[in-house]
Scaffold this active site. Sequence first.
Site, PDB file in Angstrom:
ATOM      1  N   ARG C 200       0.819  -1.206   0.000  1.00 31.22           N
ATOM      2  CA  ARG C 200       0.000   0.000   0.000  1.00 31.22           C
ATOM      3  C   ARG C 200       0.857   1.262   0.000  1.00 31.22           C
ATOM      4  NH1 ARG C 200      -4.516   1.921   4.530  1.00 31.22           N
ATOM      5  NH2 ARG C 200      -5.680   3.251   3.083  1.00 31.22           N
ATOM      6  N   ARG C 209       5.423   9.368  -7.538  1.00 25.40           N
ATOM      7  CA  ARG C 209       6.829   9.498  -7.938  1.00 25.40           C
ATOM      8  C   ARG C 209       7.160   8.828  -9.254  1.00 25.40           C
ATOM      9  NH1 ARG C 209       7.905  13.824  -4.768  1.00 25.40           N
ATOM     10  NH2 ARG C 209       7.602  13.347  -2.568  1.00 25.40           N
TER      11      ARG C 209
END
Lengths: 248, 248, 248, 248
Positions: C200, C209
Amino acid sequence: MSYLNRANGYAPTGNVNSEPDLVQRPRFTNKVEVSLIDWMGRDGDIVNAARVSTKGAASLGMNEGARGLISYLMRNRHGTPFEHGAMKFLVTAPLFVWREHHRHRIGFSYNEESGRYKQLDPVFYVPEFARTQEGKPGHYKMTDSPGDLTALMEHELEYIATYAYESYDKMLKAGIAREVARMCLPVNIVSSCYVTCNPRSLMHFLGLRNAGEAQHEIRAVAQQYEAHFARLYPETHKAFIEGGRVAP
Amino acid sequence: MSYLNRANGYAPTGNVNSEPDLVQRPRFTNKVEVSLIDWMGRDGDIVNAARVSTKGAASLGMNEGARGLISYLMRNRHGTPFEHGAMKFLVTAPLFVWREHHRHRIGFSYNEESGRYKQLDPVFYVPEFARTQEGKPGHYKMTDSPGDLTALMEHELEYIATYAYESYDKMLKAGIAREVARMCLPVNIVSSCYVTCNPRSLMHFLGLRNAGEAQHEIRAVAQQYEAHFARLYPETHKAFIEGGRVAP
Amino acid sequence: MSYLNRANGYAPTGNVNSEPDLVQRPRFTNKVEVSLIDWMGRDGDIVNAARVSTKGAASLGMNEGARGLISYLMRNRHGTPFEHGAMKFLVTAPLFVWREHHRHRIGFSYNEESGRYKQLDPVFYVPEFARTQEGKPGHYKMTDSPGDLTALMEHELEYIATYAYESYDKMLKAGIAREVARMCLPVNIVSSCYVTCNPRSLMHFLGLRNAGEAQHEIRAVAQQYEAHFARLYPETHKAFIEGGRVAP
Amino acid sequence: MSYLNRANGYAPTGNVNSEPDLVQRPRFTNKVEVSLIDWMGRDGDIVNAARVSTKGAASLGMNEGARGLISYLMRNRHGTPFEHGAMKFLVTAPLFVWREHHRHRIGFSYNEESGRYKQLDPVFYVPEFARTQEGKPGHYKMTDSPGDLTALMEHELEYIATYAYESYDKMLKAGIAREVARMCLPVNIVSSCYVTCNPRSLMHFLGLRNAGEAQHEIRAVAQQYEAHFARLYPETHKAFIEGGRVAP
């Protein structure tokens, strides 16, 4: 059944308490309660926190550009500027709500009544209406039930609560430790808890709990949180709504 | 009522299930259960994680110096090297234990049975012995009670559990939603939960919950956790004990 | 400039190190490195953790229904079943990447090389190509620069890194503490760190990112994480992609 | 400054800024700055949060018993009542301090200046005195250095900072993206950050960072935090001191 005289209302008859001080009379409620106790921060503080990234320490407060900035942060899931505030609530709700609420771990602080440290009061939650469910887990459609199901529910919940509290009281009076005696109490007994969170963690809660899939009772807590939130952070709340109620 | 004859003692009679499908017979247990399902990491991994600070990426595994390093990290509360492991447990315990357990927020992940998504099984926790308490909150001295208090406790807990589950079953059969019907169930009903943590978060749990102030039942969970931990991380466990059971 | 002879390549000329042992020759890299060191859990474990809610402790492993369940959990942001795994990476990246990476607080554990505890090695990150930016903060469009900008960048970054490391070394040799001497080192010096996360928290990282807005260098870390993740958790990864790369 | 003379070596002359706008002149500071921007909560709120466990929602504010309660909570590591407050600081400190500070993940929220979103100002931290270290990692004894080491340190740090900022400026003016150009900047460049925490998370920080093992510069931040904390929460602070500076 004779032990619970519905003709006189939902409360058990006086027989239960016919001996003075034997046991407190149970009380039933169909409400959860939320009070805002204290808070820190407003929309302008979110803006200032975000602007430190782009402008350094200078801060500018709310203005037209600020509204756009909040909306931008929300849409792009820049969550940290929404953490520099705090809201402290005092909430009264049944244990089955607390069991869901306490699963929110991040950005939430709790202090709740303890069944080990105090005798719990005989206040029990009973929904205003029974509900029926259709559909599969995660897609339930809940419907308020016709009156006979509600009457059955009231009867059963009040009956168990009344007897359970009587058992609890009996065990306490016999000298059994509170932490043991409370084991018989049902999960609709109500409990008070301080809950402190920040705008970001609260929005995460609201996104999941003031939503159709949430159980009515935790949703009732969430709705009251959201009313306070909307008043304290009107621009942030507006951006949260416009962004589809997804926490940044 | 025929299925629970108080004159015959506190256990439900066999009549309970004489009519097929009327209601499952409640089962009582005085145990909590902990199984280690999976894990990652050993003592040597803590050493390697710590040594990246001082030696960069080279890693050396366990040796004599490594034992001293673990002890040093523990004493000086350098906690992060103890986070690079994982232990996944499957735990069965009553709801009042879960209410305390779920308050451990950091480094703990949970997935528990849901009373909204499934019908809960009629398994209830009843302590082996009743307990009496003396002293003030936080300094309770708990003592196992003489047989008559234990008999009273068993009677009351089994009696309420039996009636509550019957009410639950009746509401379900009438079509009331599970999330409503479960409101009558007492907090000693048992529930299963996956619990994943890391050595650091587990030591924090053990320091508070495998301790004299903790309630017997959560301590029983903690003791089983600690046995697994001691086996997986013998050097870390030793340093934890020697350091006074304070998590780093 | 004479101190950095580009005809001989990007590294500074031997003059810098003409006196033996005066200072280590700096090395330059345009890569970040990610190694998967250890892990716990697969797709089937996510399914089992989720099923405890609906089926209690019985677990069934992966099958066709399991794939649908993972997809359902992802779409509806039921995040906790994705926490019962762990991945431990050893990552080498420049400090400016670590500064962004360490901002991921939840579900991430770190142990990094310390400039207080060891002499840092003279390895510096220099991008393969310079970049130009257009647009406003949060909406930058980055474009690889023509050769002359890349040459300027290489020259400047290598020049500063070389002189900074020489200053660092000089201060250390004079007896100044490492924690002071390191203050001159630029943020492109590389550092190694153990990073442990769960599926998670990793998906949350990947969503932010391994994305167009992220800086190239942290994205390079994220891409390598994602390759490992896709291999270990193919069904979860597929559901993550199909769900628009939003962590549950 | 006389010690920085390009004719005698590597330092920039005053010429650097002789052409207007060519590059900002670097500024040096030996201070970190902490401002308390906003807060929520006082000692009495901790008491109220704790008392909900034992008395339910009734709250009583500070009095003699309250002092004892705070002390009891601290000694017995009942930490949650200390989470229902908030303090928001604006802090200016060098990057090497932020790298340590950001490792505090729980109960800390951050928004820092971004080298991707703005041009960083040429302000660099240089300690008032150089330091020498003795002893092993984790047991360093730091001693202020004699004047010649301090002079060397100042020379080197100012020299590298000056050249690095000149390189940074040159790359920016050539059109290289900020996120690339900043790679040459040293870790003593200062940056501003909003930091929001609660009394519990702050005490954890203070226990580790306002301590002998901490680096002087993060300790300077911690000392200023602690002065604010002692003023806002005098009883809690007193109990923290008396309890050996161990966060509950």
